[in-house]
Design an enzyme around this catalytic site. Structure first.
Site, PDB file in Angstrom:
ATOM      1  N   SER A  98     -44.000  37.883  -0.413  1.00  0.00           N
ATOM      2  CA  SER A  98     -44.993  37.248  -0.384  1.00  0.00           C
ATOM      3  C   SER A  98     -45.833  36.671  -1.437  1.00  0.00           C
ATOM      4  CB  SER A  98     -46.493  37.271   0.509  1.00  0.00           C
ATOM      5  OG  SER A  98     -47.158  36.472   1.164  1.00  0.00           O
ATOM      6  N   ASP A 126     -43.433  31.467   9.407  1.00  0.00           N
ATOM      7  CA  ASP A 126     -43.924  31.659   9.060  1.00  0.00           C
ATOM      8  C   ASP A 126     -46.139  31.242   8.647  1.00  0.00           C
ATOM      9  OD1 ASP A 126     -45.853  32.637   7.185  1.00  0.00           O
ATOM     10  OD2 ASP A 126     -43.871  33.249   5.526  1.00  0.00           O
ATOM     11  N   HIS A 137     -44.593  35.623   9.704  1.00  0.00           N
ATOM     12  CA  HIS A 137     -44.441  36.440   7.837  1.00  0.00           C
ATOM     13  C   HIS A 137     -44.435  37.573   8.130  1.00  0.00           C
ATOM     14  CE1 HIS A 137     -46.357  35.585   3.461  1.00  0.00           C
ATOM     15  NE2 HIS A 137     -46.712  36.472   3.580  1.00  0.00           N
TER      16      HIS A 137
END
Length: 228
Positions: A119, A174, A208
């Site tokens: 991320s 995600d 995610h």
């Protein structure tokens, strides 16, 4: 000042390779230390040490001004054209270089260093493909993105890793960093900075997070990049 990180020594001495992993927003180095345990099950990674840096706490505008571990500020989650914390990103890129230099000073060759992240950490990793003053062994970005513009990177571009392998994995479900942001990042770095070995893989049903399939692909990538 010592660099703040969770460190996992290699199973066998001396350490010959290093994998640096930068975590995501609100996390810490310990949140990704499982990767060392996972990889060190294989004798191929016996001479590999791991470093999981800890981000400082900072105010995050997109989270109502709440303070949390972060590598740079996020101003707006939903708007891809929102203000970008360019200076915060550049500051964290310097931190990355300090961690790399620390390993070089300890006798590790740059080509035996892998830089990766998840991320926010993946966004830094992708920017480092352009800005790193070192020719590294490889880069991996898990659920990564790039909101920087070409001109943000031009002034600090080193272009030493045009041919260095990049692995970018992203879940197609995600909700935080949509997969489109990931594929846009690949297009951005290939178009403007001519990265020639950028492998983007999508994972069906993955949110995610990571998955066993992605981890297996990552192991394959790391083994090849480090010539294990």
């Amino acid at each position: 000042m010592p660099l703040n990180a969770v460190r996992v020594a290699s199973k066998a001495q001396p350490a010959k390779n290093v994998i640096l992993v930068f975590h995501g927003l609100g996390d810490s180095g310990s949140g990704w230390s499982f990767l060392a345990e996972y990889l060190q099950r294989s004798p191929a990674f016996a001479h590999t040490r791991f470093v999981f840096p800890n981000a400082p706490n900072m105010r995050i505008d997109a989270n109502g001004g709440m303070s949390m571990p972060a590598w740079f500020n996020i101003y707006d989650w939903a708007n891809p054209d929102a203000r970008v914390d360019v200076e915060g990103i550049k500051s964290s890129l310097k931190v990355i270089n300090s961690f790399i230099q620390e390993q070089i000073d300890d006798g590790i060759s740059p080509e035996n260093i892998i830089l990766g992240g998840f991320s926010q950490g993946a966004a830094l990793t992708l920017a480092s493909t352009v800005t790193s003053p070192y020719k590294l062994g490889g880069f991996f970005a898990l659920s990564g993105f790039c909101r920087l513009k070409k001109e943000d990177l031009d002034s600090i571009a080193e272009n030493k890793n045009k041919d260095t392998p990049v692995f970018h994995g992203h879940g197609d479900q995600d909700p935080i960093i949509p997969i489109q942001y990931g594929s846009d990042a690949k297009k951005f770095f290939e178009k403007y900075f001519h990265l020639s070995d950028y492998d983007f893989k999508s994972y069906r049903g993955m949110a995610h997070s990571t998955s066993l399939e992605e981890m297996q692909d990552l192991v394959q990538f790391l083994s090849k990049a480090l010539k294990l």
